[in-house]
Design a protein around this motif. Sequence first.
Motif, mmCIF file in Angstrom:
data_model
loop_
_atom_site.group_PDB
_atom_site.id
_atom_site.type_symbol
_atom_site.label_atom_id
_atom_site.label_comp_id
_atom_site.label_asym_id
_atom_site.label_seq_id
_atom_site.Cartn_x
_atom_site.Cartn_y
_atom_site.Cartn_z
ATOM 1 N N SER A 170 34.205 30.082 41.663
ATOM 2 C CA SER A 170 32.769 30.902 40.304
ATOM 3 C C SER A 170 32.291 31.311 41.548
ATOM 4 O O SER A 170 31.965 30.950 42.572
ATOM 5 N N GLY A 171 31.756 32.802 41.270
ATOM 6 C CA GLY A 171 30.845 33.702 41.807
ATOM 7 C C GLY A 171 31.501 35.007 42.188
ATOM 8 O O GLY A 171 33.166 35.000 42.333
ATOM 9 N N SER A 172 30.979 36.298 42.268
ATOM 10 C CA SER A 172 31.279 37.010 42.559
ATOM 11 C C SER A 172 32.250 37.969 43.630
ATOM 12 O O SER A 172 33.270 38.459 43.812
ATOM 13 N N ASN A 173 31.888 36.909 44.341
ATOM 14 C CA ASN A 173 32.319 37.279 45.960
ATOM 15 C C ASN A 173 33.084 36.455 46.317
ATOM 16 O O ASN A 173 32.680 35.347 47.611
ATOM 17 N N SER A 174 33.583 35.338 45.484
ATOM 18 C CA SER A 174 34.496 34.447 45.873
ATOM 19 C C SER A 174 36.457 35.005 45.261
ATOM 20 O O SER A 174 36.057 35.457 44.534
ATOM 21 N N GLU A 175 37.061 33.149 44.962
ATOM 22 C CA GLU A 175 38.738 33.901 44.734
ATOM 23 C C GLU A 175 39.193 32.666 44.624
ATOM 24 O O GLU A 175 39.278 31.811 45.448
#
Length: 255
Positions: free
Chosen positions: A40-45
């Motif tokens: 979760s989060g824009s800078n994660s995968e």
Amino acid sequence: VVAKGGVGPVGYGVEATGGASTGSGSTAGAGVYAKGGPSSGSNSESGFGIFALAGDATNGAMRGRAGVFQGDVLITDNLTVDGSLDVQGSKHFKIDHPLDPENKYLLHASIESSEVLNVYSGNVVTDPRGEAVITLPDWFEALNRDLRYQLTVIGRFAQAIVANEVHNNRFTIKTSTPSVKVSWQVTGVRSDRAMQKHPFKAEEDKSERERGHYLQPELYGHPEERGVEWVRNPEMMQQLKHQRHNSQQAEKQLP
């Protein structure tokens, strides 16, 4: 779970068999079901469902495959081939060489494009009026748009033109003299409903966490730690680097 196989070609690290189907119309269970961890989060995968590597090959051994499929393979999303792990990133077929099948392989790479293209071709001989009608499959116009034509006259000097473009899945060729053999090719941009809903994009911005990193950093004069896989999976890449170093050291110690 950590599993290590035994010695030999059947020393599987993991072996699984799906449950049997129970009757008409049922589907048997999958041998392996794997789902990556959530994120979760824009800078994660999120995590990979499966990550597989070929075994180490030392002392002149041939490297094995990361995966083998015997049977049909279904991919419900994009298939991407890149060069991020020291591979050439090509898509090709491999067969026994037709002229020396015992000693050689023959490989052909696929043709690539910045568009999703369909190619159709054939040969035709024009009639006494110098005309020939090419009939295409009945689904041709439902699948293709922005058509491009190529004609090549064979065996004699003559002019050839597309007299009438594709209509009702047919087009007409006309030559300046009769009974001329013509090789034709029609290329269309795929435009079915699935492609219209999910159009192909030739350029893609790197994600925030991938910016400043490369699929093949060594080509740009950077160390391997600047590779995108080091951003996605730093622990795994560090482990692979360590294993590679150990294999290289073992090679040097061999007589």
